[in-house]
Enzyme design. Sequence first.
Site, PDB file in Angstrom:
ATOM      1  CG  ASP A 125      -6.515  -5.239   1.482  1.00 16.39           C
ATOM      2  OD1 ASP A 125      -7.115  -4.416   0.777  1.00 16.39           O
ATOM      3  OD2 ASP A 125      -6.094  -4.968   2.614  1.00 16.39           O
ATOM      4  CG  HIS A 146     -10.130 -22.264   9.995  1.00 16.98           C
ATOM      5  ND1 HIS A 146     -10.590 -23.350   9.273  1.00 16.98           N
ATOM      6  CD2 HIS A 146     -11.193 -21.427  10.119  1.00 16.98           C
ATOM      7  CE1 HIS A 146     -11.871 -23.165   9.000  1.00 16.98           C
ATOM      8  NE2 HIS A 146     -12.262 -22.013   9.502  1.00 16.98           N
ATOM      9  CB  CYS A 196     -12.183 -26.384   6.570  1.00 19.96           C
ATOM     10  SG  CYS A 196     -10.635 -25.478   6.379  1.00 19.96           S
ATOM     11  CB  CYS A 236      -7.127 -25.216   6.655  1.00 20.56           C
ATOM     12  SG  CYS A 236      -7.541 -25.256   8.410  1.00 20.56           S
ATOM     13  CB  CYS A 274      -9.860 -28.212   9.488  1.00 18.09           C
ATOM     14  SG  CYS A 274     -10.654 -26.670  10.009  1.00 18.09           S
ATOM     15  CG  ASP A 277      -0.257   0.119   2.513  1.00 20.06           C
ATOM     16  OD1 ASP A 277       0.983   0.251   2.517  1.00 20.06           O
ATOM     17  OD2 ASP A 277      -0.939   0.103   3.541  1.00 20.06           O
TER      18      ASP A 277
HETATM   19 ZN   LIG Z   1      -9.804 -25.133   8.518  1.00 19.38          ZN
END
Ligand SMILES: [Zn+2]
Length: 377
Positions: free
Chosen positions: A272, A341, A310, A312, A315, A90
Site C-alpha cells: 500500500d 489514472h 493505458c 483508464c 486516458c 491499519d
Molecule cells: Zn490512464
Amino acid sequence: MFKVIKYEGKARRGKFQCAHGGEVQTPVFMNVGTQAAIKGGVSALDLKELGCQIELSNTYHLHLRPSDDVVRQMGGLHKFMHWDGPILTDSGGFQVFSLAGLRKIKEEGVTFASHLDGHHIFMGPEESMRIQSNLGSDIAMAFDECVENPAPYKYAKDSCERTLRWLERCKAEHDKLNSLPDTVNPGQMLFGINQGATFEDLRIWHMKEIAKIDCDGYAIGGLAVGEPTQVMYDIIDAVEPYMPQDKPRYLMGVGTPSNIIEGVARGVDFFDCVMPARNARHGKLFTWGGAINLKNEKYKLDERSIDERCDCPTCRNFSRAYLRHLFKADEMLALRLAVMHNLYFYNKLTEHIRDALDAGEFAAFRAEYSEKLSERA
Ligand SMILES: [Zn+2]
C-alpha cells in the site's frame, strides 16, 4: 484463507479470501482511502472501475472523526462508504507516532494529543482492536510502535520487545471481540507487524517471535521512513526466510512502482502507498515509459492521453492538454482525473506482475520495468 499457487524464485503468485468480496489475486496493491475516501474526490464506486481489490482505511483518523462508534452505528465501514470488497485497517500506531503530538509511551499503550483539536487520547493494543472491530474491516493490523529513523539500538530493541508483548494482547483481545454475538465482522483477520528499525538481528529475532503467534498474515512495518532503498531491500531479504510460507506478507507503506516489483521479487504479496494519489495531486503521473509532470509547458497542445498504453477512464476520454489546463486553472477535476489514472496504473502494475508470474516470465518483466518505471519518461 491464503494459497500460494506458484513461485518464481522467491516471488509468489497467490490467492486470498476475505469475509467480503471475491478472491483477491496476489501480489496486490491496496488503494488508500485514509478517511474512508480516496483523496482527490474518488469514491468507492470509482475504485471498482479502477481495478482496486482491497481498500485501506486509517484507524487513527476514523477514531477521531467521525469516531468508530458512529461507523459502527452506521453498520460498519463497508456499508458506511459503500464498498463491498475487502477492507484493511491499519492499527493507528503509525499515525500516533507520526501525526499526533505530545506522545507518552507506557507498557499499557500511548497517550497522545489529537492533531485536530489537541485533546488527549489513550490508545493501546486493546483500544486499537476495539476500534478496528467497530469499523468491521476484513483485516485488522496489530498495534505497534513505528520508531523514528535512525533509531538508537537500545531504543529499537526495547521498542520491538514491547511491540511483541502488544501483539500477544492484540491477539487475545481480537479473539474475544470476534466471538461476541454483536460484532460487526466476526470474520475479521489479524496481521502481526515486524519491527526492529534497521537492525537485522532485531528484525530477525522479532520476526521469529511474532511467527509463533498464530496471525492470519505478517507485515513488515517501519520501512520507507527515510532509510536508503538498499537498506530496505536488505531488511526484507534478511527477514523473509523467517516469515511463514503459508501466510500473506505485507510490506507497509511501500512504494514506487520499482519498489513494488523489487518487493515481489523478495517474496512480498501485499503493498500500500499514498504515492500514486499524492503524486497525482501534484501533476506527477506514472506511465509505462516512466513518470511525467503534466504541468510542463510541452504538454500545452498535446492531444495524446497521459499514457497511450493505458485504458483508464481518464486516458479513454481526455488529453494531456486538457488535464494540464485543469491543473493550471486549479480545477478540482484535475485532481480527480489524475488520481484515477495513477491508481489504475498501480492496480494494472500488479496485474501485469501476476500475469508475468503466471507465464513464468517475472524475471524478464522485472528486468524490463524495474529501472524504467523509477525514471522520468
Ligand atoms: Zn490512464
